[in-house]
Design a protein around this motif. Structure first.
Motif, short mmCIF file in Angstrom:
data_model
loop_
_atom_site.label_atom_id
_atom_site.label_comp_id
_atom_site.label_asym_id
_atom_site.label_seq_id
_atom_site.Cartn_x
_atom_site.Cartn_y
_atom_site.Cartn_z
N PHE A 32 118.68 11.91 -1.31
CA PHE A 32 119.90 11.94 -2.12
C PHE A 32 120.70 10.64 -2.05
N LYS A 33 120.42 9.81 -1.08
CA LYS A 33 121.29 8.65 -0.83
C LYS A 33 121.33 7.66 -1.99
N ALA A 34 120.19 7.23 -2.51
CA ALA A 34 120.17 6.23 -3.57
C ALA A 34 120.90 6.70 -4.83
N PRO A 35 120.63 7.90 -5.34
CA PRO A 35 121.34 8.31 -6.55
C PRO A 35 122.84 8.51 -6.33
N ILE A 36 123.24 8.94 -5.15
CA ILE A 36 124.67 9.12 -4.86
C ILE A 36 125.37 7.78 -4.83
N ILE A 37 124.75 6.80 -4.18
CA ILE A 37 125.35 5.46 -4.10
C ILE A 37 125.38 4.82 -5.49
N LYS A 38 124.24 4.85 -6.19
CA LYS A 38 124.15 4.20 -7.51
C LYS A 38 125.16 4.76 -8.50
N ASN A 39 125.37 6.06 -8.48
CA ASN A 39 126.26 6.71 -9.44
C ASN A 39 127.66 6.97 -8.90
N SER A 40 127.95 6.46 -7.71
CA SER A 40 129.28 6.61 -7.09
C SER A 40 129.77 8.06 -7.11
N ILE A 41 128.90 8.96 -6.72
CA ILE A 41 129.24 10.38 -6.74
C ILE A 41 130.07 10.71 -5.50
N LYS A 42 131.20 11.35 -5.72
CA LYS A 42 132.11 11.69 -4.61
C LYS A 42 132.24 13.19 -4.38
N GLN A 43 132.16 13.99 -5.45
CA GLN A 43 132.26 15.44 -5.32
C GLN A 43 130.98 16.09 -5.79
N VAL A 44 130.53 17.10 -5.04
CA VAL A 44 129.25 17.75 -5.33
C VAL A 44 129.34 19.26 -5.11
N TRP A 45 128.37 19.94 -5.67
CA TRP A 45 128.06 21.32 -5.33
C TRP A 45 126.79 21.28 -4.50
N LEU A 46 126.78 21.93 -3.37
CA LEU A 46 125.57 22.11 -2.58
C LEU A 46 124.98 23.45 -3.00
N GLY A 47 123.72 23.45 -3.36
CA GLY A 47 123.03 24.68 -3.71
C GLY A 47 121.96 24.97 -2.69
N ILE A 48 121.89 26.22 -2.26
CA ILE A 48 120.84 26.61 -1.31
C ILE A 48 120.44 28.06 -1.59
N ARG A 49 119.14 28.27 -1.64
CA ARG A 49 118.62 29.62 -1.93
C ARG A 49 118.76 30.50 -0.69
N PRO A 50 118.90 31.81 -0.89
CA PRO A 50 119.06 32.73 0.25
C PRO A 50 117.95 32.62 1.29
N GLU A 51 116.72 32.39 0.86
CA GLU A 51 115.60 32.31 1.81
C GLU A 51 115.61 31.03 2.64
N ASP A 52 116.50 30.08 2.31
CA ASP A 52 116.59 28.82 3.06
C ASP A 52 117.78 28.78 4.00
N ASN A 122 126.04 17.11 -9.20
CA ASN A 122 127.26 16.35 -9.48
C ASN A 122 128.34 17.34 -9.89
N PHE A 123 129.48 17.31 -9.21
CA PHE A 123 130.55 18.26 -9.48
C PHE A 123 131.08 18.13 -10.90
N LEU A 124 131.18 16.91 -11.41
CA LEU A 124 131.75 16.68 -12.73
C LEU A 124 130.79 17.03 -13.87
N THR A 125 129.53 16.61 -13.75
CA THR A 125 128.57 16.82 -14.83
C THR A 125 127.72 18.07 -14.63
N GLU A 126 127.68 18.60 -13.41
CA GLU A 126 126.86 19.73 -13.01
C GLU A 126 125.36 19.44 -13.08
N GLU A 127 124.99 18.16 -13.22
CA GLU A 127 123.58 17.77 -13.22
C GLU A 127 123.06 17.69 -11.79
N ARG A 128 121.80 18.05 -11.64
CA ARG A 128 121.15 17.98 -10.34
C ARG A 128 121.00 16.52 -9.92
N ILE A 129 121.29 16.24 -8.67
CA ILE A 129 121.15 14.88 -8.14
C ILE A 129 119.74 14.77 -7.56
#
Length: 134
Positions: A32-52, A122-129
């Protein structure tokens, strides 16, 4: 899928996720590091499935950074699996466990997130990082 609102922080040359109410902090996986840095992403949603989301030791509760400590609200045995419902930062989270779980409603549980299985959005766009978004 369970969702937890959070922000991205830089700490000692690490890029970290911190939940909105600061009850969960961990170094994010490398992918996740490169896309977060490149796109200056500051707020996110963490998604995790119940089995994880996995049960940790029932007898030792500590403050590991990838661990959620919470009171169990409901244990739902379904035969080959058990669903455990609990609250985290004012929202319901569900974890799925194979077989019969011995946890009971009202007890404190320690649940660990499998960080290799998390998804960030991404919290703003809701696109998967992901690396392809670079």
């Amino acid at each position: 899928m369970n969702f937890i609102k959070g922000e991205i922080l830089s700490e000692n040359s690490h890029i970290c996720f911190q939940s909105a109410l600061k009850n969960l902090t961990f170094v994010i996986p490398e992918r996740f590091k490169a896309p977060i840095i490149k796109n200056s992403i500051k707020q996110v949603w963490l998604g995790i499935r119940p089995e994880d989301i996995h049960l940790k030791s029932e007898t030792v509760v500590n403050n590991n950074q990838d661990v959620i400590n919470s009171e169990i609200h409901l244990v739902e045995p379904l035969g080959n699996q058990t669903l455990i419902y609990f609250s985290f930062e004012n929202q319901q989270i569900v974890s799925e466990h194979r077989g019969f779980a011995t946890q009971v409603k009202g007890t404190l549980a320690q649940l660990s997130l499998d960080l290799e299985k998390i998804h960030l959005f991404n919290f703003l766009t809701e696109e998967r990082i992901e690396e392809e978004n670079i």
